[in-house]
Scaffold this motif. Sequence first.
Motif, PDB file in Angstrom:
ATOM      1  N   LEU A 298       0.844  -1.186   0.000  1.00  0.00           N
ATOM      2  CA  LEU A 298       0.000   0.000   0.000  1.00  0.00           C
ATOM      3  C   LEU A 298       0.881   1.239   0.000  1.00  0.00           C
ATOM      4  N   PHE A 299       0.501   2.208  -0.803  1.00  0.00           N
ATOM      5  CA  PHE A 299       1.265   3.440  -0.899  1.00  0.00           C
ATOM      6  C   PHE A 299       0.366   4.596  -0.503  1.00  0.00           C
ATOM      7  N   PRO A 300       0.878   5.525   0.245  1.00  0.00           N
ATOM      8  CA  PRO A 300       0.026   6.568   0.824  1.00  0.00           C
ATOM      9  C   PRO A 300      -0.578   7.471  -0.241  1.00  0.00           C
ATOM     10  N   PRO A 301      -1.790   7.916  -0.025  1.00  0.00           N
ATOM     11  CA  PRO A 301      -2.404   8.874  -0.953  1.00  0.00           C
ATOM     12  C   PRO A 301      -1.810  10.253  -0.749  1.00  0.00           C
ATOM     13  N   PRO A 302      -2.135  11.207  -1.614  1.00  0.00           N
ATOM     14  CA  PRO A 302      -1.587  12.562  -1.429  1.00  0.00           C
ATOM     15  C   PRO A 302      -1.992  13.186  -0.106  1.00  0.00           C
ATOM     16  N   LEU A 303      -3.117  12.774   0.457  1.00  0.00           N
ATOM     17  CA  LEU A 303      -3.588  13.374   1.701  1.00  0.00           C
ATOM     18  C   LEU A 303      -4.438  12.350   2.427  1.00  0.00           C
ATOM     19  N   PHE A 304      -4.223  12.246   3.737  1.00  0.00           N
ATOM     20  CA  PHE A 304      -5.040  11.359   4.553  1.00  0.00           C
ATOM     21  C   PHE A 304      -6.230  12.107   5.165  1.00  0.00           C
ATOM     22  N   SER A 305      -5.961  13.254   5.741  1.00  0.00           N
ATOM     23  CA  SER A 305      -7.000  13.983   6.465  1.00  0.00           C
ATOM     24  C   SER A 305      -7.021  15.431   6.005  1.00  0.00           C
ATOM     25  N   ARG A 306      -8.234  15.986   5.890  1.00  0.00           N
ATOM     26  CA  ARG A 306      -8.391  17.401   5.553  1.00  0.00           C
ATOM     27  C   ARG A 306      -8.468  18.272   6.803  1.00  0.00           C
ATOM     28  N   GLN A 307      -8.399  17.652   7.952  1.00  0.00           N
ATOM     29  CA  GLN A 307      -8.473  18.407   9.208  1.00  0.00           C
ATOM     30  C   GLN A 307      -7.090  18.945   9.529  1.00  0.00           C
TER      31      GLN A 307
END
Length: 540
Positions: free
Chosen positions: A212-221
């Motif tokens: 699994l490779f991280p997305p550009p952003l996990f949280s918008r908070q």
Amino acid sequence: MENESSSSELPSISPPAPERTLPQHSFYSVEYPGYVEPASVPTAINTLGGQSSVDRAFRRTGVKSDALLELSLRPGNPFSHPIPGDVVGANNLLLKVVKRKRKRGEGSSSTSSSGDGAVGEYTAEVVGIMAKTARFRSMADFQYFPDMNDPVAKLRMAMNKMDVEALCSYSMAHGPPADSTPIIPEPDSNLDPQLLGMSQPVAPLPPKGLRLFPPPLFSRQTIPQGYNFKANTASMISTTVDEETGEERKRLINRMRWKGYGPASIMFSDTHVPDKPPQAVEGGRNQINEAILAKLEALFKERPIWTRMSLFNQFSAAEARDILNSKLLLPLCCYVFQDGPWRDTLVRFSYDPRKDPSSRFYQRLYFRNANHPISRPSVTARRHDRPSTSESLRTQEKDTERRNSHIFDGQTLTKETAAFQLCDIVDPMLKEMIEDPGGLRETCNERDGWYTTHTFEQIKAVLRHKFFSLLEGHPATDEDCRALLLAGEGSIKAAIANRSSKLRAGKHNMAKGALRPEDAAAMRLRATLDRNVKSFQSPR
């Protein structure tokens, strides 16, 4: 005398502070969220993207998108999510503070002396002006670091370094890497190893890392929020004991569990109809408004089948809201069909429309309006729409329009969705087709009710054409509808042929039996072309 002596003593006036000119040197500051020492300044600048990134962010003529700094706590890892920073204006002064130490003289009792017998002297000097500063006020995003030996991770590193040779040598492999250990499926512990072709059980392999490779952003908070978690006060701990093993298990149970008070529902294929409300509904009879219940029962004696809209239109807006919020009033008076020609209608207890041919007038027609956005007004919009004293007349007009929204006369458009009962259609042409006894069946059909398929398709075609014509701004004439029926005779027969197969229970939709959107659009287009041809031929 005492007053005169006291008034003669004037307070001492301090000399004014000296005026100094501000230096013209400009500085920029970075509020770095970490400990920075003189020796670690190059490391801190490297985490900001290098000196070039800092210069670009503070450039005066730069675009707004360049006035951003990204702090990467792991600069060499492209999968590390950076912390965004903003460059904002400031009116700060840069001070140069110098501390000098000198030996404390004998007999001196200065409070600023240190333990080594030295006395500190501080001098401050304004060096320049700081017009901009970079601040990091956002929280760091979640971090996830994949296996850097994975081929995809190596490809990402090669793209980051613009390594042409590594990019050219990459290939899309359809299996695990060549240097990886082959994965043997772990056998089920409940199966005999001999059934799997193994002489003895195979020890399970250690779990492999997920690719699994991280997305550009996990949280918008980005701003911390107070969660204020509180346990559910209605929950209690329930303990159960296994009779065989004696093991105790504990779990949380909500004592105020929601109870469903939905009306009784049946399928068209069910033999019997409900004659009384469910037991759970009967238990809540003491929680309802008796006046509204009496009015509902009177309406169901007058008319055995209603749609929700037509029934709610018989009440005021406040009473309709009470019926909707009660969850008990409707289940005490009626049941509903889940499918069939009376789908989603409210039917009086003990009344079976499948055995009464006169119930054909209560059949429901619905076809989808794809251009109608289903949206609910916000609370702010509803507050602004509250009527004032000067708008009482407009409110009465809206209430009258609401009460007639379930009626279709072919000339007035009261809503943007098409769902009508046949008894609520008062258009002369449609009413004549609905009341024509020549297009009826001897037994009730699951799809078309008491009408023949051909008659029901014609009714739907005319209703659809007149409804969408009103949406387009011009009422359709009876001549146009008759021409539409003649032109669309082939489409109606094709639709009947396609509907010959029986639908499975539970797979019906609200537009059941309607023509496909492309067929309906073709029929409307054919009618429009015929009208245009007639208009061109008439001048000749």
